[in-house]
Write a protein that holds these residues in place. Structure first.
Motif, PDB file in Angstrom:
ATOM      1  N   VAL A   1      -7.576   2.793   9.442  1.00 35.15           N
ATOM      2  CA  VAL A   1      -6.356   3.037  10.224  1.00 35.15           C
ATOM      3  C   VAL A   1      -5.457   1.806  10.187  1.00 35.15           C
ATOM      4  N   LYS A   2      -6.061   0.614  10.319  1.00 34.86           N
ATOM      5  CA  LYS A   2      -5.271  -0.620  10.222  1.00 34.86           C
ATOM      6  C   LYS A   2      -4.569  -0.717   8.868  1.00 34.86           C
ATOM      7  N   ALA A   3      -5.258  -0.297   7.821  1.00 29.19           N
ATOM      8  CA  ALA A   3      -4.668  -0.345   6.481  1.00 29.19           C
ATOM      9  C   ALA A   3      -3.467   0.603   6.379  1.00 29.19           C
ATOM     10  N   THR A   4      -3.592   1.794   6.967  1.00 32.95           N
ATOM     11  CA  THR A   4      -2.451   2.733   6.933  1.00 32.95           C
ATOM     12  C   THR A   4      -1.275   2.165   7.707  1.00 32.95           C
ATOM     13  N   GLN A   5      -1.556   1.489   8.815  1.00 32.37           N
ATOM     14  CA  GLN A   5      -0.478   0.894   9.603  1.00 32.37           C
ATOM     15  C   GLN A   5       0.200  -0.247   8.860  1.00 32.37           C
ATOM     16  N   ALA A   6      -0.547  -0.871   7.950  1.00 34.78           N
ATOM     17  CA  ALA A   6       0.023  -1.950   7.134  1.00 34.78           C
ATOM     18  C   ALA A   6       0.757  -1.406   5.904  1.00 34.78           C
ATOM     19  N   GLY A   7       0.750  -0.089   5.754  1.00 38.18           N
ATOM     20  CA  GLY A   7       1.497   0.523   4.665  1.00 38.18           C
ATOM     21  C   GLY A   7       0.692   0.878   3.430  1.00 38.18           C
ATOM     22  N   TYR A   8      -0.637   0.791   3.514  1.00 41.33           N
ATOM     23  CA  TYR A   8      -1.478   1.057   2.353  1.00 41.33           C
ATOM     24  C   TYR A   8      -2.035   2.491   2.389  1.00 41.33           C
ATOM     25  N   SER A   9      -2.147   3.090   1.227  1.00 46.14           N
ATOM     26  CA  SER A   9      -2.731   4.428   1.118  1.00 46.14           C
ATOM     27  C   SER A   9      -4.248   4.321   1.147  1.00 46.14           C
ATOM     28  N   VAL A  10      -4.883   5.234   1.876  1.00 43.24           N
ATOM     29  CA  VAL A  10      -6.328   5.191   2.115  1.00 43.24           C
ATOM     30  C   VAL A  10      -6.911   6.573   1.874  1.00 43.24           C
ATOM     31  N   LEU A  11      -8.150   6.614   1.362  1.00 43.69           N
ATOM     32  CA  LEU A  11      -8.859   7.878   1.197  1.00 43.69           C
ATOM     33  C   LEU A  11     -10.299   7.688   1.642  1.00 43.69           C
ATOM     34  N   PHE A  12     -10.742   8.541   2.571  1.00 37.42           N
ATOM     35  CA  PHE A  12     -12.073   8.426   3.168  1.00 37.42           C
ATOM     36  C   PHE A  12     -12.934   9.618   2.778  1.00 37.42           C
ATOM     37  N   ASP A  13     -14.221   9.360   2.521  1.00 41.24           N
ATOM     38  CA  ASP A  13     -15.199  10.447   2.383  1.00 41.24           C
ATOM     39  C   ASP A  13     -16.605   9.859   2.394  1.00 41.24           C
ATOM     40  N   THR A  14     -17.567  10.746   2.600  1.00 41.99           N
ATOM     41  CA  THR A  14     -18.962  10.305   2.548  1.00 41.99           C
ATOM     42  C   THR A  14     -19.373  10.125   1.091  1.00 41.99           C
ATOM     43  N   ALA A  15     -20.439   9.379   0.874  1.00 39.02           N
ATOM     44  CA  ALA A  15     -20.930   9.138  -0.484  1.00 39.02           C
ATOM     45  C   ALA A  15     -21.264  10.450  -1.179  1.00 39.02           C
ATOM     46  N   SER A  16     -21.918  11.361  -0.470  1.00 36.23           N
ATOM     47  CA  SER A  16     -22.296  12.638  -1.097  1.00 36.23           C
ATOM     48  C   SER A  16     -21.068  13.454  -1.478  1.00 36.23           C
ATOM     49  N   ASN A  17     -20.031  13.419  -0.667  1.00 35.00           N
ATOM     50  CA  ASN A  17     -18.807  14.160  -1.004  1.00 35.00           C
ATOM     51  C   ASN A  17     -18.054  13.508  -2.155  1.00 35.00           C
ATOM     52  N   TRP A  18     -18.099  12.176  -2.234  1.00 39.05           N
ATOM     53  CA  TRP A  18     -17.491  11.504  -3.393  1.00 39.05           C
ATOM     54  C   TRP A  18     -18.196  11.947  -4.678  1.00 39.05           C
ATOM     55  N   ILE A  19     -19.528  12.032  -4.623  1.00 42.30           N
ATOM     56  CA  ILE A  19     -20.275  12.472  -5.802  1.00 42.30           C
ATOM     57  C   ILE A  19     -19.911  13.904  -6.168  1.00 42.30           C
ATOM     58  N   THR A  20     -19.803  14.773  -5.187  1.00 47.07           N
ATOM     59  CA  THR A  20     -19.409  16.170  -5.455  1.00 47.07           C
ATOM     60  C   THR A  20     -18.040  16.223  -6.114  1.00 47.07           C
ATOM     61  N   ARG A  21     -17.125  15.448  -5.611  1.00 48.49           N
ATOM     62  CA  ARG A  21     -15.770  15.409  -6.179  1.00 48.49           C
ATOM     63  C   ARG A  21     -15.791  14.960  -7.638  1.00 48.49           C
ATOM     64  N   LEU A  22     -16.533  13.898  -7.910  1.00 42.77           N
ATOM     65  CA  LEU A  22     -16.601  13.384  -9.273  1.00 42.77           C
ATOM     66  C   LEU A  22     -17.358  14.342 -10.196  1.00 42.77           C
ATOM     67  N   SER A  23     -18.413  14.950  -9.676  1.00 40.74           N
ATOM     68  CA  SER A  23     -19.196  15.900 -10.478  1.00 40.74           C
ATOM     69  C   SER A  23     -18.357  17.109 -10.861  1.00 40.74           C
ATOM     70  N   ASP A  24     -17.595  17.636  -9.918  1.00 35.73           N
ATOM     71  CA  ASP A  24     -16.711  18.776 -10.215  1.00 35.73           C
ATOM     72  C   ASP A  24     -15.690  18.405 -11.286  1.00 35.73           C
ATOM     73  N   ALA A  25     -15.132  17.206 -11.168  1.00 34.69           N
ATOM     74  CA  ALA A  25     -14.148  16.753 -12.161  1.00 34.69           C
ATOM     75  C   ALA A  25     -14.802  16.585 -13.530  1.00 34.69           C
ATOM     76  N   HIS A  26     -16.032  16.043 -13.535  1.00 32.73           N
ATOM     77  CA  HIS A  26     -16.751  15.845 -14.793  1.00 32.73           C
ATOM     78  C   HIS A  26     -17.015  17.171 -15.498  1.00 32.73           C
ATOM     79  N   HIS A  27     -17.487  18.161 -14.753  1.00 35.69           N
ATOM     80  CA  HIS A  27     -17.793  19.470 -15.346  1.00 35.69           C
ATOM     81  C   HIS A  27     -16.525  20.197 -15.801  1.00 35.69           C
ATOM     82  N   ALA A  28     -15.395  19.840 -15.193  1.00 38.40           N
ATOM     83  CA  ALA A  28     -14.125  20.450 -15.589  1.00 38.40           C
ATOM     84  C   ALA A  28     -13.443  19.671 -16.712  1.00 38.40           C
TER      85      ALA A  28
END
Length: 266
Positions: free
Chosen positions: A131-158
């Protein structure tokens, strides 16, 4: 040389409304008259009035930008550092947390690692720093480790893993929560390594984990991959090893204490 003449007084509101619409400065359009009255009452100079009006527009735009950045960070819930009870985590250095809250590590593509047992507030701290980073003007993306893996795995298979990693690199800070809670197979570990490698000296990573680095090989099914990952993460990083009681355990203990029969209070 172009000369500027003042518009007719009776046509001023309509002209200002038109100009602020063209310039996309709605806050100036909404508050110019109110601030003009204040300027006349308090005898502001033209420069004072202009600065106050522009300051109001910038503050409003920054506030809306922060709201948008918080929304697109996909925090599971919005928590702030101000809401965190530091008294329950004496192992956390206040001066270091205050430094991290400035977000000055982000333009330098440095990382933050929060290590410690479950339930002591690592996720709260991670979100608060995000939240502090967003207030400083920076773009942020949050997720759990398992969801990051799912995201990358889906992209890899596609067949679009490179494109997905490039997309993720646009975020100045990514937060990877709960590393170590769920073990990953070799393929998942390799994908996770690619994520970390793609951000090495390019963008900041904030990681929370319940495991010390010495046990990351258990999570990623490969000591070599884990070591290479850790090497890239800690090269430019603040590593905070936290100790303390679980909030949930402490709350249960407090409830049990309150619910004891009267004879305990003799």
């Amino acid at each position: 040389m172009t000369t500027t003449t003042a518009p007719p007084r009776d046509g001023l509101p309509a002209m200002i409304a038109y100009l602020t619409r063209v310039l996309k400065t709605p806050t100036i359009g909404a508050f110019w008259e109110q601030l003009a009255d204040q300027a006349r009452t308090e005898n502001w100079s033209h420069e004072d009035y202009l600065a106050a009006l522009l300051q109001r527009q910038v503050a409003d735009r920054e506030s809306k930008g922060t709201v948008m950045r918080i929304r697109t960070a996909y925090f599971p819930t919005v928590k702030t550092l101000e809401d965190f009870n530091l008294d329950h985590l004496p192992s956390l250095r206040r001066d270091l947390l205050a430094h991290l809250a400035t977000s000055t590590y982000i333009p330098k593509a440095e990382n933050v690692i929060l290590l410690g047992p479950p339930g002591i507030g690592k996720t709260h701290l991670a979100i608060g720093l995000g939240v502090k980073a967003t207030q400083a003007g920076y773009s942020v993306l949050f997720d759990t480790a398992s969801n990051w893996i799912t995201r990358l795995s889906d992209a890899h298979h596609a067949g679009r893993l490179d494109a997905e990693l490039t997309k993720i690199r646009r975020y100045k800070l990514i937060i990877i929560d709960e590393v170590g809670y769920i073990p990953f197979d070799q393929d998942a570990a390799n994908l996770f390594f690619q994520l970390i490698a793609s951000r090495y000296e390019q963008g900041s990573v904030l990681v929370t984990s319940n495991l010390p680095f010495g046990r990351w090989g258990e999570t990623f099914s490969d000591d070599v991959v884990a070591a290479a990952m850790i090497d890239r993460l800690v090269h430019h990083a603040e590593v905070l090893t936290l100790t303390g009681d679980s909030y949930r355990t402490r709350q249960r203990r407090d409830l049990l204490t309150k619910d004891r029969p009267g004879q305990d209070r003799q």
